[in-house]
Design a protein around this motif. Structure first.
Motif, PDB file in Angstrom:
ATOM      1  N   GLU A 163       0.971  -1.197   0.057  1.00 57.42           N
ATOM      2  CA  GLU A 163      -0.134   0.030  -0.215  1.00 57.42           C
ATOM      3  C   GLU A 163       0.818   1.332   0.096  1.00 57.42           C
ATOM      4  OE1 GLU A 163      -2.336  -0.512   3.364  1.00 57.42           O
ATOM      5  OE2 GLU A 163      -3.882  -1.564   2.490  1.00 57.42           O
ATOM      6  N   LYS A 164       1.867   1.384   0.784  1.00 52.60           N
ATOM      7  CA  LYS A 164       2.835   2.257   0.819  1.00 52.60           C
ATOM      8  C   LYS A 164       3.406   2.700  -0.754  1.00 52.60           C
ATOM      9  CE  LYS A 164       6.930   4.140   3.403  1.00 52.60           C
ATOM     10  NZ  LYS A 164       7.971   3.754   4.396  1.00 52.60           N
ATOM     11  N   ALA A 165       3.869   1.685  -1.114  1.00 53.83           N
ATOM     12  CA  ALA A 165       4.821   1.692  -2.450  1.00 53.83           C
ATOM     13  C   ALA A 165       3.521   2.366  -3.445  1.00 53.83           C
ATOM     14  CB  ALA A 165       5.090   0.294  -3.025  1.00 53.83           C
ATOM     15  N   ILE A 166       2.235   1.831  -3.407  1.00 55.65           N
ATOM     16  CA  ILE A 166       1.259   2.392  -4.437  1.00 55.65           C
ATOM     17  C   ILE A 166       1.123   3.608  -4.324  1.00 55.65           C
ATOM     18  CG2 ILE A 166      -0.903   1.897  -5.125  1.00 55.65           C
ATOM     19  CD1 ILE A 166      -0.422  -1.178  -4.407  1.00 55.65           C
ATOM     20  N   LYS A 167       0.701   4.049  -2.805  1.00 60.31           N
ATOM     21  CA  LYS A 167       0.402   5.249  -2.586  1.00 60.31           C
ATOM     22  C   LYS A 167       1.544   6.221  -2.895  1.00 60.31           C
ATOM     23  CE  LYS A 167      -1.727   6.219   1.128  1.00 60.31           C
ATOM     24  NZ  LYS A 167      -2.073   6.121   2.616  1.00 60.31           N
ATOM     25  N   MET A 212       0.486  -7.463  -7.287  1.00 61.43           N
ATOM     26  CA  MET A 212       0.430  -8.861  -7.196  1.00 61.43           C
ATOM     27  C   MET A 212       0.932  -9.337  -5.909  1.00 61.43           C
ATOM     28  SD  MET A 212      -0.956 -10.172  -9.919  1.00 61.43           S
ATOM     29  CE  MET A 212      -0.318 -11.920  -9.863  1.00 61.43           C
ATOM     30  N   LEU A 213       1.654  -8.531  -5.160  1.00 61.71           N
ATOM     31  CA  LEU A 213       2.202  -8.971  -3.725  1.00 61.71           C
ATOM     32  C   LEU A 213       1.104  -8.689  -2.828  1.00 61.71           C
ATOM     33  CD1 LEU A 213       4.479  -9.762  -1.554  1.00 61.71           C
ATOM     34  CD2 LEU A 213       4.939  -7.179  -1.428  1.00 61.71           C
ATOM     35  N   PHE A 214       0.285  -7.572  -3.013  1.00 62.55           N
ATOM     36  CA  PHE A 214      -0.788  -6.981  -2.362  1.00 62.55           C
ATOM     37  C   PHE A 214      -1.848  -7.985  -2.390  1.00 62.55           C
ATOM     38  CE2 PHE A 214      -4.836  -4.499  -2.031  1.00 62.55           C
ATOM     39  CZ  PHE A 214      -4.686  -3.972  -1.032  1.00 62.55           C
ATOM     40  N   PHE A 224      -4.811 -13.092  -0.565  1.00 66.95           N
ATOM     41  CA  PHE A 224      -5.090 -14.592  -0.456  1.00 66.95           C
ATOM     42  C   PHE A 224      -4.268 -15.312   0.638  1.00 66.95           C
ATOM     43  CE2 PHE A 224      -4.177 -18.800  -2.325  1.00 66.95           C
ATOM     44  CZ  PHE A 224      -5.404 -19.154  -2.828  1.00 66.95           C
ATOM     45  N   ARG A 225      -3.307 -15.344   0.887  1.00 67.72           N
ATOM     46  CA  ARG A 225      -2.480 -16.076   1.852  1.00 67.72           C
ATOM     47  C   ARG A 225      -3.237 -15.966   3.241  1.00 67.72           C
ATOM     48  NH1 ARG A 225       0.591 -20.519   1.137  1.00 67.72           N
ATOM     49  NH2 ARG A 225       1.728 -20.448  -0.762  1.00 67.72           N
TER      50      ARG A 225
END
Length: 188
Positions: free
Chosen positions: A97-101, A138-140, A145-146
């Motif tokens: 979330e931090k990287a996306i923001k 994809m990591l998000f 999912f996990r």
């Protein structure tokens, strides 16, 4: 000598200020794309990926199969296993979330004058211009999912499919993982 030192210090500060303001996410230049790709990949994405990998390892070690019942297709289908490594997956989600923001570049760059090649046309039709955010999204979704949050993961995979509609590699992987969510939710 002291005056020369002050001049160099002032020039360095001005250069630093200009460099930082030139690399805004509101500007889509080659320099700003490179600048935002580096910390997204080597800072937040790396730390999120390490936390995710530790969580997956903990889930794999903590899962025990019951051979008297039908074995699950994915270990996270078991509610007990989905709780293992929850903090690691929360860390991965927070880092993503931090990287996306902080590093998402959605503004379209200026188009060149004249005819564009097919490759240039595809570039200008993108919705996201930071190349490392594909992996971050994809990591998000994988961390969701996990954790056993299959509905949230399905929503994230759907968003990835729409966001990267012109990228067949990431799109096909997201579609396969979306199908995996639907299987675990028992949706048709």
């Amino acid at each position: 000598m002291n005056r020369l030192r002050h001049i160099y210090l002032f020039a360095g500060i001005v250069t630093l200020m200009l460099g930082l303001t030139a690399c805004s996410t509101q500007k889509n230049t080659a320099g700003s794309r490179r600048y935002h790709a580096i910390p997204a990949h080597f800072n937040t994405m790396y730390n999120g990926q390490v936390a995710f990998d530790e969580g997956v390892e903990a889930q794999e070690r903590g899962h025990t199969d019951n051979y008297n019942e039908l074995l699950p297709m994915f270990v996270v289908a078991d509610a007990k296993t989905a709780k293992i490594g929850k903090n690691n997956f929360e860390t991965a989600i927070t880092k993503a979330e931090k990287a996306i923001k902080k590093h998402s570049i959605k503004r379209k760059p200026k188009k060149p004058q004249g005819k564009m090649s097919a490759k240039e046309h595809a570039f200008y039709n993108q919705h996201e211009f930071n190349p490392y955010l594909k992996k971050t999204w994809m990591l998000f979704a994988d961390a969701q999912f996990r954790q056993g949050n299959f509905i949230e993961a399905a929503s994230s995979y759907n968003y990835i499919i729409r966001l990267y509609a012109n990228d067949p590699d990431i799109n096909s992987v997201a579609r396969a993982k979306l199908a995996r969510c639907y299987v675990l939710l028992e949706w048709p």
